[in-house]
Design a protein around this motif. Structure first.
Motif, PDB file in Angstrom:
ATOM      1  N   VAL A   1       0.276  -3.992  -6.023  1.00 46.32           N
ATOM      2  CA  VAL A   1       0.778  -2.650  -5.752  1.00 46.32           C
ATOM      3  C   VAL A   1      -0.404  -1.687  -5.705  1.00 46.32           C
ATOM      4  CG1 VAL A   1       2.302  -0.794  -6.537  1.00 46.32           C
ATOM      5  CG2 VAL A   1       2.963  -3.193  -6.873  1.00 46.32           C
ATOM      6  N   CYS A   2      -0.650  -1.136  -4.517  1.00 43.54           N
ATOM      7  CA  CYS A   2      -1.827  -0.297  -4.288  1.00 43.54           C
ATOM      8  C   CYS A   2      -1.406   1.163  -4.159  1.00 43.54           C
ATOM      9  CB  CYS A   2      -2.535  -0.738  -3.002  1.00 43.54           C
ATOM     10  SG  CYS A   2      -2.897  -2.502  -2.923  1.00 43.54           S
ATOM     11  N   SER A   3      -2.031   2.018  -4.968  1.00 38.45           N
ATOM     12  CA  SER A   3      -1.622   3.417  -4.978  1.00 38.45           C
ATOM     13  C   SER A   3      -2.747   4.289  -5.499  1.00 38.45           C
ATOM     14  CB  SER A   3      -0.384   3.580  -5.873  1.00 38.45           C
ATOM     15  OG  SER A   3      -0.064   4.936  -6.086  1.00 38.45           O
ATOM     16  N   ARG A   4      -2.738   5.559  -5.080  1.00 37.66           N
ATOM     17  CA  ARG A   4      -3.694   6.514  -5.655  1.00 37.66           C
ATOM     18  C   ARG A   4      -3.390   6.752  -7.121  1.00 37.66           C
ATOM     19  NH1 ARG A   4      -4.162  11.871  -3.849  1.00 37.66           N
ATOM     20  NH2 ARG A   4      -1.956  11.853  -3.278  1.00 37.66           N
ATOM     21  N   HIS A   5      -2.149   6.509  -7.503  1.00 37.19           N
ATOM     22  CA  HIS A   5      -1.723   6.697  -8.891  1.00 37.19           C
ATOM     23  C   HIS A   5      -1.071   5.403  -9.388  1.00 37.19           C
ATOM     24  CE1 HIS A   5      -2.500  10.996  -8.520  1.00 37.19           C
ATOM     25  NE2 HIS A   5      -1.837  10.970  -7.389  1.00 37.19           N
ATOM     26  N   PRO A   6      -1.868   4.379  -9.663  1.00 37.27           N
ATOM     27  CA  PRO A   6      -1.285   3.078 -10.025  1.00 37.27           C
ATOM     28  C   PRO A   6      -0.432   3.116 -11.285  1.00 37.27           C
ATOM     29  CG  PRO A   6      -3.664   3.132 -10.460  1.00 37.27           C
ATOM     30  CD  PRO A   6      -3.348   4.340  -9.661  1.00 37.27           C
ATOM     31  N   GLU A   7      -0.659   4.109 -12.145  1.00 37.90           N
ATOM     32  CA  GLU A   7       0.149   4.195 -13.368  1.00 37.90           C
ATOM     33  C   GLU A   7       1.624   4.424 -13.043  1.00 37.90           C
ATOM     34  OE1 GLU A   7      -1.155   8.361 -12.361  1.00 37.90           O
ATOM     35  OE2 GLU A   7      -2.107   6.375 -12.419  1.00 37.90           O
ATOM     36  N   ARG A   8       1.903   4.978 -11.855  1.00 37.07           N
ATOM     37  CA  ARG A   8       3.291   5.203 -11.466  1.00 37.07           C
ATOM     38  C   ARG A   8       3.987   3.899 -11.081  1.00 37.07           C
ATOM     39  NH1 ARG A   8       2.255  10.547  -7.603  1.00 37.07           N
ATOM     40  NH2 ARG A   8       1.408  11.891  -9.265  1.00 37.07           N
ATOM     41  N   GLY A   9       3.229   2.844 -10.969  1.00 35.62           N
ATOM     42  CA  GLY A   9       3.805   1.550 -10.618  1.00 35.62           C
ATOM     43  C   GLY A   9       4.114   0.672 -11.821  1.00 35.62           C
ATOM     44  N   TYR A  10       4.005   1.210 -13.031  1.00 35.95           N
ATOM     45  CA  TYR A  10       4.254   0.402 -14.218  1.00 35.95           C
ATOM     46  C   TYR A  10       5.675  -0.155 -14.256  1.00 35.95           C
ATOM     47  CZ  TYR A  10      -0.200   1.872 -16.281  1.00 35.95           C
ATOM     48  OH  TYR A  10      -1.536   2.083 -16.537  1.00 35.95           O
ATOM     49  N   ARG A  11       6.629   0.602 -13.711  1.00 38.55           N
ATOM     50  CA  ARG A  11       8.010   0.100 -13.715  1.00 38.55           C
ATOM     51  C   ARG A  11       8.149  -1.121 -12.807  1.00 38.55           C
ATOM     52  NH1 ARG A  11      11.255   4.737 -10.230  1.00 38.55           N
ATOM     53  NH2 ARG A  11       9.721   4.959  -8.549  1.00 38.55           N
ATOM     54  N   VAL A  12       7.284  -1.219 -11.777  1.00 37.69           N
ATOM     55  CA  VAL A  12       7.323  -2.392 -10.905  1.00 37.69           C
ATOM     56  C   VAL A  12       6.881  -3.626 -11.685  1.00 37.69           C
ATOM     57  CG1 VAL A  12       6.433  -3.441  -8.793  1.00 37.69           C
ATOM     58  CG2 VAL A  12       6.903  -0.986  -8.860  1.00 37.69           C
TER      59      VAL A  12
ATOM     60  N   VAL B   1       0.862  -1.183   0.000  1.00 34.43           N
ATOM     61  CA  VAL B   1       0.000   0.000   0.000  1.00 34.43           C
ATOM     62  C   VAL B   1       0.901   1.238   0.000  1.00 34.43           C
ATOM     63  CG1 VAL B   1      -1.886   1.199   1.144  1.00 34.43           C
ATOM     64  CG2 VAL B   1      -1.736  -1.298   1.268  1.00 34.43           C
ATOM     65  N   GLY B   2       0.749   2.055  -1.015  1.00 36.54           N
ATOM     66  CA  GLY B   2       1.687   3.144  -1.236  1.00 36.54           C
ATOM     67  C   GLY B   2       2.957   2.620  -1.892  1.00 36.54           C
ATOM     68  N   GLY B   3       2.806   1.603  -2.695  1.00 34.68           N
ATOM     69  CA  GLY B   3       3.960   0.877  -3.226  1.00 34.68           C
ATOM     70  C   GLY B   3       4.504   1.337  -4.554  1.00 34.68           C
ATOM     71  N   SER B   4       4.012   2.455  -5.087  1.00 35.73           N
ATOM     72  CA  SER B   4       4.477   2.883  -6.409  1.00 35.73           C
ATOM     73  C   SER B   4       5.616   3.897  -6.341  1.00 35.73           C
ATOM     74  CB  SER B   4       3.317   3.492  -7.203  1.00 35.73           C
ATOM     75  OG  SER B   4       2.810   4.651  -6.557  1.00 35.73           O
TER      76      SER B   4
ATOM     77  N   VAL C   1       2.620  -9.348 -10.858  1.00 33.61           N
ATOM     78  CA  VAL C   1       2.380  -8.021 -10.290  1.00 33.61           C
ATOM     79  C   VAL C   1       1.045  -7.476 -10.781  1.00 33.61           C
ATOM     80  CG1 VAL C   1       3.209  -5.641 -10.099  1.00 33.61           C
ATOM     81  CG2 VAL C   1       4.857  -7.531 -10.193  1.00 33.61           C
ATOM     82  N   GLN C   2       0.237  -7.032  -9.823  1.00 36.85           N
ATOM     83  CA  GLN C   2      -1.028  -6.359 -10.138  1.00 36.85           C
ATOM     84  C   GLN C   2      -0.930  -4.907  -9.674  1.00 36.85           C
ATOM     85  OE1 GLN C   2      -3.846  -8.524  -7.783  1.00 36.85           O
ATOM     86  NE2 GLN C   2      -3.907 -10.297  -9.153  1.00 36.85           N
ATOM     87  N   LEU C   3      -1.571  -4.006 -10.405  1.00 36.82           N
ATOM     88  CA  LEU C   3      -1.640  -2.598 -10.024  1.00 36.82           C
ATOM     89  C   LEU C   3      -3.088  -2.260  -9.701  1.00 36.82           C
ATOM     90  CD1 LEU C   3       0.621  -1.045 -12.840  1.00 36.82           C
ATOM     91  CD2 LEU C   3       1.302  -1.817 -10.566  1.00 36.82           C
ATOM     92  N   VAL C   4      -3.313  -1.700  -8.509  1.00 38.52           N
ATOM     93  CA  VAL C   4      -4.671  -1.440  -8.048  1.00 38.52           C
ATOM     94  C   VAL C   4      -4.781  -0.001  -7.549  1.00 38.52           C
ATOM     95  CG1 VAL C   4      -6.487  -2.141  -6.440  1.00 38.52           C
ATOM     96  CG2 VAL C   4      -4.901  -3.849  -7.355  1.00 38.52           C
ATOM     97  N   ALA C   5      -5.847   0.692  -7.944  1.00 31.92           N
ATOM     98  CA  ALA C   5      -6.097   2.053  -7.474  1.00 31.92           C
ATOM     99  C   ALA C   5      -6.688   2.007  -6.071  1.00 31.92           C
ATOM    100  CB  ALA C   5      -7.042   2.775  -8.431  1.00 31.92           C
ATOM    101  N   VAL C   6      -6.042   2.691  -5.136  1.00 31.68           N
ATOM    102  CA  VAL C   6      -6.464   2.692  -3.733  1.00 31.68           C
ATOM    103  C   VAL C   6      -6.277   4.078  -3.146  1.00 31.68           C
ATOM    104  CG1 VAL C   6      -5.640   1.994  -1.453  1.00 31.68           C
ATOM    105  CG2 VAL C   6      -6.174   0.255  -3.112  1.00 31.68           C
ATOM    106  N   ASP C   7      -7.196   4.463  -2.287  1.00 33.09           N
ATOM    107  CA  ASP C   7      -7.075   5.693  -1.514  1.00 33.09           C
ATOM    108  C   ASP C   7      -7.259   5.306  -0.056  1.00 33.09           C
ATOM    109  OD1 ASP C   7      -7.400   8.105  -0.158  1.00 33.09           O
ATOM    110  OD2 ASP C   7      -8.464   9.065  -1.810  1.00 33.09           O
ATOM    111  N   VAL C   8      -6.220   5.479   0.766  1.00 40.49           N
ATOM    112  CA  VAL C   8      -6.297   5.006   2.154  1.00 40.49           C
ATOM    113  C   VAL C   8      -7.349   5.747   2.968  1.00 40.49           C
ATOM    114  CG1 VAL C   8      -3.921   4.188   2.213  1.00 40.49           C
ATOM    115  CG2 VAL C   8      -4.423   6.553   2.873  1.00 40.49           C
ATOM    116  N   THR C   9      -7.829   6.876   2.477  1.00 40.03           N
ATOM    117  CA  THR C   9      -8.886   7.602   3.188  1.00 40.03           C
ATOM    118  C   THR C   9     -10.272   7.108   2.786  1.00 40.03           C
ATOM    119  OG1 THR C   9      -9.067   9.381   1.537  1.00 40.03           O
ATOM    120  CG2 THR C   9      -7.396   9.643   3.245  1.00 40.03           C
ATOM    121  N   LYS C  10     -10.323   6.124   1.872  1.00 37.77           N
ATOM    122  CA  LYS C  10     -11.595   5.565   1.425  1.00 37.77           C
ATOM    123  C   LYS C  10     -11.591   4.063   1.680  1.00 37.77           C
ATOM    124  CE  LYS C  10     -12.087   9.158  -2.095  1.00 37.77           C
ATOM    125  NZ  LYS C  10     -12.179   9.488  -3.543  1.00 37.77           N
ATOM    126  N   PRO C  11     -12.166   3.630   2.814  1.00 41.36           N
ATOM    127  CA  PRO C  11     -12.082   2.224   3.236  1.00 41.36           C
ATOM    128  C   PRO C  11     -12.559   1.219   2.200  1.00 41.36           C
ATOM    129  CG  PRO C  11     -12.959   3.589   4.999  1.00 41.36           C
ATOM    130  CD  PRO C  11     -12.894   4.460   3.784  1.00 41.36           C
TER     131      PRO C  11
END
Length: 321
Positions: free
Chosen positions: A40-51, A17-20, A60-70
């Motif tokens: 890889v969970c991030s508000r901006h999953p596109e930044r995790g493409y290098r992962v 979480v916050g992995g990008s 590797v999966q990229l998932v859009a997540v906002d920690v303020t939204k349960p």
């Protein structure tokens, strides 16, 4: 990596979480090398493409997540064997992001069946601090352990790496300015190599029962000052600027006048944290207890500073201290 560690996370699905970001990319590489599958969970999953390029097909999966939204966390953490929380911020809704929000993340991870949880905090986390970053970090640690008592809490000092925003910031300024102002020149800190932090996280995930409920301070093998860091970088880059070490009064005034501006090099809170230093207390276990031998900045600095020399790799060779 030893042969015993090569596949000790084989097949496990781990959520970063916050992995990008900077640390997340290095953690991902360490976990993938040990056989894990990553979400890889991030508000901006596109930044995790290098992962994604670091793993095999489907690893590797990229998932859009906002920690303020349960509800986004509930989806992202479903089916995960372990969770690593790398989320942090210096401004904004600090409690929602790294205070009570971290506890909420840990609670959801436990409810979804995660067997391990690693929370990355920071040296200097202090509930009594007047700085929101430090107090919210402390609140986050308490909230995580209340929600997930078997979590491991890791507090790194300033994290450095070839692609960081710390060493490279100083190097860029030193290579372009004949006069270099230095804030809090005598403040001590204990820089820790990003790959050592990544290995510590991987080791904690591989043996969660061994590190359950413990807090670790991750500092490098040496304590240096901000002034010394600037001089080391300059030498490795073959530069000789004039360093102007500013007094605390002048530094405080400068930050007060400029710290609120967009794009300011340093906010008031960041200056306060810089001034108090960033060194392990020595009362908590560290990298060694997590099975990692800390590597010093000097091991890498000469090679990393090549691009900041006057003629790059074609310039005269220099040796850093």
């Amino acid at each position: 990596m030893s042969k015993d560690m090569a596949h000790d996370l084989d097949g496990q699905l781990i959520a970063l979480v916050g992995g990008s970001g900077f640390i997340g990319t290095h953690v991902a590489q360490a976990l993938l090398a040990r056989g894990a599958r990553l979400r890889v969970c991030s508000r901006h999953p596109e930044r995790g493409y290098r992962v994604k390029t670091l793993g095999g097909l489907g690893q590797v999966q990229l998932v859009a997540v906002d920690v303020t939204k349960p509800h986004t966390l509930e989806v992202a953490l479903t089916g995960c064997d372990a969770v690593v929380n790398l989320v942090g911020a210096f401004k904004g809704k600090l409690d929602a992001v790294q205070g009570s929000g971290a506890g909420q993340l840990a609670a959801i991870a436990r409810a979804k069946g995660a067997k391990a949880f690693v929370h990355v905090s920071a040296i200097g986390a202090d509930a009594a601090s007047p700085v929101g970053y430090a107090s919210s970090k402390a609140a986050g640690e308490a909230a995580v352990l209340a929600a997930f008592p078997d979590a491991a809490v890791l507090r790194p000092s300033v994290v450095f790496g070839e692609d960081d925003a710390f060493i490279n910031l100083f190097a860029g300024l030193i290579s372009s300015a004949p006069i270099m102002p230095v804030f809090a020149a005598d403040s001590p800190f204990q820089p820790v190599f990003v790959d050592d932090v990544a290995d510590a996280i991987a080791n904690a995930l591989a043996a969660p029962a061994r590190f359950a409920g413990q807090t670790f301070e991750l500092g490098g093998p040496e304590v240096i000052t901000i002034g010394d860091l600037n001089r080391r970088i300059a030498k490795a880059a073959g530069r000789a600027p004039r360093f102007l070490e500013l007094s605390d009064g002048l530094s405080s005034l400068f930050v007060a006048l400029t710290g609120w501006l967009p794009g300011a090099p340093m906010s008031r809170d960041q200056w306060v944290l810089l001034r108090q230093g960033n060194v392990a207390s020595g009362t908590l276990p560290g990298l060694a207890e997590l099975g990692v031998q800390a590597r010093p900045l000097g091991l890498f600095l000469d090679r990393w500073m090549v691009r900041f020399r006057k003629h790059g790799r074609f310039g005269a060779r220099v040796k850093s201290a």
